[in-house]
Design a protein around this motif. Structure first.
Motif, PDB file in Angstrom:
ATOM      1  N   VAL A 144       0.944  -1.232  -0.129  1.00  0.00           N
ATOM      2  CA  VAL A 144       0.099   0.018  -0.003  1.00  0.00           C
ATOM      3  C   VAL A 144       0.852   1.228  -0.203  1.00  0.00           C
ATOM      4  N   VAL A 145       0.756   2.210  -0.807  1.00  0.00           N
ATOM      5  CA  VAL A 145       1.267   3.474  -1.048  1.00  0.00           C
ATOM      6  C   VAL A 145       0.519   4.313   0.076  1.00  0.00           C
ATOM      7  N   SER A 146       0.828   4.464   1.297  1.00  0.00           N
ATOM      8  CA  SER A 146      -0.005   4.962   2.498  1.00  0.00           C
ATOM      9  C   SER A 146       0.080   6.531   2.554  1.00  0.00           C
ATOM     10  N   GLU A 147       1.084   7.278   1.834  1.00  0.00           N
ATOM     11  CA  GLU A 147       1.045   8.741   1.880  1.00  0.00           C
ATOM     12  C   GLU A 147       1.443   9.149   0.458  1.00  0.00           C
ATOM     13  N   GLY A 225      -3.722  -0.900  -2.676  1.00  0.00           N
ATOM     14  CA  GLY A 225      -4.053   0.245  -2.043  1.00  0.00           C
ATOM     15  C   GLY A 225      -3.219   1.478  -2.040  1.00  0.00           C
ATOM     16  N   TYR A 226      -3.828   2.542  -1.737  1.00  0.00           N
ATOM     17  CA  TYR A 226      -3.293   3.886  -1.836  1.00  0.00           C
ATOM     18  C   TYR A 226      -3.953   4.741  -0.607  1.00  0.00           C
ATOM     19  N   VAL A 227      -3.127   5.833  -0.297  1.00  0.00           N
ATOM     20  CA  VAL A 227      -4.054   6.702   0.664  1.00  0.00           C
ATOM     21  C   VAL A 227      -3.490   8.098   0.470  1.00  0.00           C
ATOM     22  N   VAL A 228      -4.184   8.991  -0.155  1.00  0.00           N
ATOM     23  CA  VAL A 228      -4.126  10.218  -0.485  1.00  0.00           C
ATOM     24  C   VAL A 228      -3.762  11.350   0.729  1.00  0.00           C
ATOM     25  N   THR A 229      -2.891  12.006   0.927  1.00  0.00           N
ATOM     26  CA  THR A 229      -2.501  12.908   2.061  1.00  0.00           C
ATOM     27  C   THR A 229      -3.080  14.085   1.241  1.00  0.00           C
ATOM     28  N   GLY A 230      -4.146  14.935   2.026  1.00  0.00           N
ATOM     29  CA  GLY A 230      -4.828  14.109   2.951  1.00  0.00           C
ATOM     30  C   GLY A 230      -6.238  14.571   2.625  1.00  0.00           C
ATOM     31  N   ILE A 231      -7.223  14.062   3.627  1.00  0.00           N
ATOM     32  CA  ILE A 231      -8.577  14.598   3.176  1.00  0.00           C
ATOM     33  C   ILE A 231      -8.705  16.026   3.348  1.00  0.00           C
ATOM     34  N   THR A 232      -8.414  16.742   4.524  1.00  0.00           N
ATOM     35  CA  THR A 232      -8.399  18.232   4.233  1.00  0.00           C
ATOM     36  C   THR A 232      -7.294  18.873   4.295  1.00  0.00           C
ATOM     37  N   ASP A 233      -6.986  19.973   3.948  1.00  0.00           N
ATOM     38  CA  ASP A 233      -5.824  20.782   4.108  1.00  0.00           C
ATOM     39  C   ASP A 233      -5.635  20.812   5.901  1.00  0.00           C
ATOM     40  N   VAL A 234      -4.235  21.147   6.303  1.00  0.00           N
ATOM     41  CA  VAL A 234      -3.887  21.578   7.589  1.00  0.00           C
ATOM     42  C   VAL A 234      -3.225  22.967   7.545  1.00  0.00           C
ATOM     43  N   HIS A 235      -2.849  23.347   8.665  1.00  0.00           N
ATOM     44  CA  HIS A 235      -2.209  24.858   8.586  1.00  0.00           C
ATOM     45  C   HIS A 235      -1.166  24.928   7.646  1.00  0.00           C
ATOM     46  N   TRP A 236      -0.041  23.983   7.713  1.00  0.00           N
ATOM     47  CA  TRP A 236       0.991  24.054   6.755  1.00  0.00           C
ATOM     48  C   TRP A 236       1.227  23.115   5.788  1.00  0.00           C
ATOM     49  N   GLU A 237       0.101  22.466   5.469  1.00  0.00           N
ATOM     50  CA  GLU A 237       0.001  21.309   4.483  1.00  0.00           C
ATOM     51  C   GLU A 237      -1.161  21.408   3.705  1.00  0.00           C
ATOM     52  N   VAL A 238      -1.277  22.119   2.580  1.00  0.00           N
ATOM     53  CA  VAL A 238      -2.494  22.114   1.795  1.00  0.00           C
ATOM     54  C   VAL A 238      -2.634  21.236   0.753  1.00  0.00           C
ATOM     55  N   ASN A 239      -2.560  19.924   1.201  1.00  0.00           N
ATOM     56  CA  ASN A 239      -2.449  18.976   0.056  1.00  0.00           C
ATOM     57  C   ASN A 239      -3.907  18.200   0.203  1.00  0.00           C
TER      58      ASN A 239
END
Length: 568
Positions: A144-147, A225-239
Motif C-alpha cells: 500500500v502506498v499509504s502517503e 491500495g493507496y492513501v492520498v494525503t490528505g482528506i483536508t488541508d491543515v495549517h502548513w500542508e495544503v494537500n
C-alpha cells in the motif's frame, strides 16, 4: 487510527523511554475502549514514520515488534489489521499486516523518479523492512502506498484565519503569512485576476499530479491500495482534497471518477505531441469490483471527432490489472497550442457505464523547418544539441557575428565578448557555476533542497501572453506537457524589481522561495536569456523543440528588451 507522536517534530528528537512506552500502551488501551466498535476503523498503527523511536537501536526495535504482537493478539476478535511503523525514507517495518510506505515527489518535475520508486516498491524490495536481520516478513503483506500527494492552494476568505502565522518547524516555505503580499510583489497579479484565481489553477495542477500518481499506482497488480494525503488541508500542508473550511477543491467531481473499483486507463509515454502525427496509446484496466465484465466494451472519442471501440475479452480476475488493446488516432493540425481531450469508458453488455476517464493531449504545431536565425553553440556539452539544431535547418556559424545567437552553458570570456559587441546569448544553465559569482543572481540546484518541491509542491509558471512562451502556452501553471524539459536548477536571487524580466518562474508552497526558470538580462550592450530548462530532447519532444525555437527567435528579433542589467 494511530497513536500520537511523542517526538519533537519542530526539532526532531525521538524522546523514547520506558515511561513513554508505558504511556503509549496505556493510551492505546484508551483508544480501543473508546473506538473498539467504530465502523470506519480497519487499520491500527503503532508508529508513524518512526516518530518517537530510534529504529537503529536494537532494544527499541524489539519493543516495537513485541508491542505489535501484543496489540495483534488483543485485536484478534475484531479482525483488525495492525501496522507496526507506517514507513517512509529512512525507516522501515519489523512486523506488520500491511507493507505500506510513504513517498512524495514533485509533478511533473520528478515523474521519472516517482515511476522508478514505484516500480521498485511494486517488486517488494528489501528496503521496506529492517536491514538488521530482525524483521519478520511473510511476503504476503499487501503493498500500500499509504502517503502521497501534492499541494493545491485554498481559496481565501476576506478575513484571513488565525493559523496564517503557523509554519511547519519554522520552515518559511510552509508559512501562509504574507502570501497576498507576495502575490503582488512577485507579479502574480499580472498573471491571474486575483489570488483565488491562482489558487484554482494550483488546484487543477494538484489534480493532474494526483491523477498521474493514482493511475501509476493502479497500473501494478502487486499494489493493493493507496492513501492520498490528505482528506483536508491543515495549517502548513495544503494537500487536502478539501480545504481547511471543508470546501471541496475544484476537481472533486473529476477525482471521483478515479476512485472507483474499476478504472480504465491509458499509458502515456509522453504528453506533448505534434499536430498531424499518429498516436498509439496502450490501455489497461484495474478491476476490483465483483462485476462480470463478459461482453463489455471499451469506447473512446476525441474533441476532434475521432472514436472507436473494442470488446473486453476473457475472464478478468478481481484484484488484477490487465493490458487491453491499443488506441490509434491521428491528431489534427493546429496553428497554436491546443489541448485535444481523449475520453475513454467501459460499458457493460447492458450498456451501464462503469468507468470513464479522460486525457489531455497537448498538441503543438511543428516549428518552421527552415530556421532563419544564425546559431553558434559554445560548449562540448551541447554537441548533440548542435547536431539537432543543424537538422532543424539552423544556419551554422563558425564564429559569432552581430546577428548570431550564441548558445552556451557557462558565462565565460567568449560569452562576455559576444555580449560586449551587442550580441545575443542563450545560456542554458546546468550547473551552479554557470554564472559569475559576483552577479546578484545565481544558479541553485534543486535536488536535496527545499527547491525540489517534493512535499510542499512547486508550481512552475510562464508568461503565456508573451514570447517566447506564448508559442508553447497551454496554461499559466505548467503541467505534464513540460515533463521532458523539467529543470534541475533554478535562477536564485530574484527580487521584486526584477520580476518583469522573469519569463518563467517557480514558486513553492505558499508562494515562497520565488525563483526564475527563464529570465532576460541586459549585459553590456548585449542581451541574454538564462534558463534552467533542459533541451536534450530537442528535435524529439515537441515542447522542448518549440520552446528552444521560440527562445532563439525571440533573442534574434526586436522584442527582447531587458530592463534588468548587470555589468560585464
Amino acid at each position: 487510527t494511530e497513536l500520537p507522536s511523542w517526538s519533537d517534530c519542530w526539532f526532531p528528537a525521538d524522546h523514547f523511554s520506558t515511561m513513554a512506552a508505558v504511556r503509549a500502551e496505556k493510551m492505546f488501551w484508551e483508544i480501543l475502549i473508546r473506538d473498539w466498535n467504530h465502523p470506519c476503523i480497519v487499520l491500527q498503527t503503532i508508529m508513524n514514520e518512526s516518530w518517537g523511536i530510534d529504529l537503529k537501536d536494537a532494544a527499541q526495535r524489539e519493543w516495537l515488534r513485541t508491542t505489535f504482537d501484543r496489540i495483534k493478539k488483543l485485536l484478534a476478535p475484531l479482525g483488525r489489521l495492525v501496522i507496526d511503523n507506517s514507513a517512509c525514507e529512512g525507516n522501515f517495518h519489523l512486523k506488520t499486516d500491511v507493507e505500506d510506505f510513504h513517498q512524495y515527489y514533485s509533478m511533473p518535475d520528478q515523474a521519472d523518479k516517482w515511476d522508478k520508486w514505484l516500480h521498485e516498491f511494486a517488486s517488494r524490495p528489501a528496503w521496506t523492512f529492517s536491514p538488521y536481520g530482525d524483521a519478520e516478513r511473510s511476503g504476503r503483506e499487501p503493498l500500500v502506498v499509504s502517503e502521497f500527494g501534492n499541494w493545491g492552494l485554498p481559496k481565501l476568505p476576506s478575513r484571513l484565519p488565525w493559523w496564517f502565522d503557523v509554519a511547519f518547524g519554522e520552515r518559511e516555505v510552509t508559512r501562509p503569512k504574507g502570501v497576498l503580499e507576495r502575490f503582488h510583489l512577485y507579479g502574480f497579479d499580472k498573471l491571474f485576476a486575483n489570488f483565488n484565481d491562482m489558487a484554482e489553477a494550483t488546484q487543477w495542477h494538484q489534480f493532474a499530479s494526483l491523477k498521474y500518481e493514482i493511475e501509476s499506482i493502479r497500473s501494478y497488480s502487486s499494489i493493493q491500495g493507496y492513501v492520498v494525503t490528505g482528506i483536508t488541508d491543515v495549517h502548513w500542508e495544503v494537500n487536502g482534497l478539501l480545504d481547511m473550511w471543508r470546501n471541496e477543491k475544484v476537481y472533486c467531481n473529476e477525482l471521483s471518477g478515479l476512485q472507483q473499483p474499476d478504472l480504465i486507463m491509458c499509458k502515456m509515454a509522453t504528453h506533448c505531441f505534434w499536430g498531424g502525427n499518429k498516436v498509439v496509446l496502450s490501455t489497461l484496466l484495474s478491476h476490483f469490483s465483483e462485476r462480470d465484465l463478459a461482453g463489455s466494451k471499451v469506447r473512446w472519442r476525441t474533441d476532434s471527432g475521432q472514436g472507436g471501440q473494442f470488446n473486453l475479452n476473457g475472464n478478468i480476475q478481481v484484484g488484477s490489472v490487465v493490458d487491453l488493446q491499443s488506441i490509434e488516432l491521428d491528431l489534427p493540425h493546429f496553428d497554436s497550442p491546443t489541448i485535444e481531450r481523449l475520453v475513454i469508458e467501459v460499458r457493460l453488455r447492458n450498456g451501464l457505464r462503469i468507468s470513464e476517464n479522460s486525457y489531455d493531449l497537448f498538441v503543438l504545431p511543428r516549428s518552421n523547418s527552415e530556421q532563419s536565425a544564425e546559431v553558434l553553440t559554445h560548449s562540448k556539452e551541447l554537441e548533440a544539441l548542435d547536431l539537432a539544431l543543424r537538422a532543424s535547418g539552423y544556419v551554422k556559424k563558425q564564429a559569432p557575428g552581430p546577428q548570431t545567437v550564441l548558445i552556451a552553458t557557462r558565462y565565460d570570456e567568449f560569452v562576455s565578448s559576444h555580449l560586449e559587441n551587442g550580441g545575443s546569448v542563450l545560456l542554458i544553465a546546468n550547473s551552479e557555476d554557470s554564472l559569475p559569482s559576483i552577479w546578484p543572481i545565481s544558479i541553485a540546484t534543486r535536488a536535496g533542497t527545499e527547491l525540489d518541491g517534493r512535499w510542499f509542491s512547486n508550481f512552475n509558471w510562464i508568461r503565456s501572453d508573451r514570447q517566447p512562451f506564448a508559442s508553447v502556452a497551454f496554461t499559466t501553471i505548467l503541467g505534464f506537457e513540460t515533463a521532458k524539459v523539467a529543470p534541475d536548477y533554478v535562477i536564485d536571487g530574484i527580487t521584486p524589481d526584477m520580476v518583469e524580466d522573469v519569463l518563467s518562474g517557480i514558486t513553492l508552497g505558499w508562494l515562497n522561495r520565488n525563483c526564475a526558470l527563464a529570465a532576460q538580462i541586459g549585459v553590456g550592450s548585449g542581451r541574454m536569456i538564462v534558463t534552467t530548462y533542459q533541451f536534450d530532447k530537442y528535435g524529439e519532444d515537441p515542447y522542448a523543440t518549440n520552446l528552444l525555437d521560440g527562445i532563439v527567435q525571440y533573442l534574434a528579433g526586436p522584442d527582447c528588451k531587458p530592463r534588468f542589467h548587470v555589468s560585464l
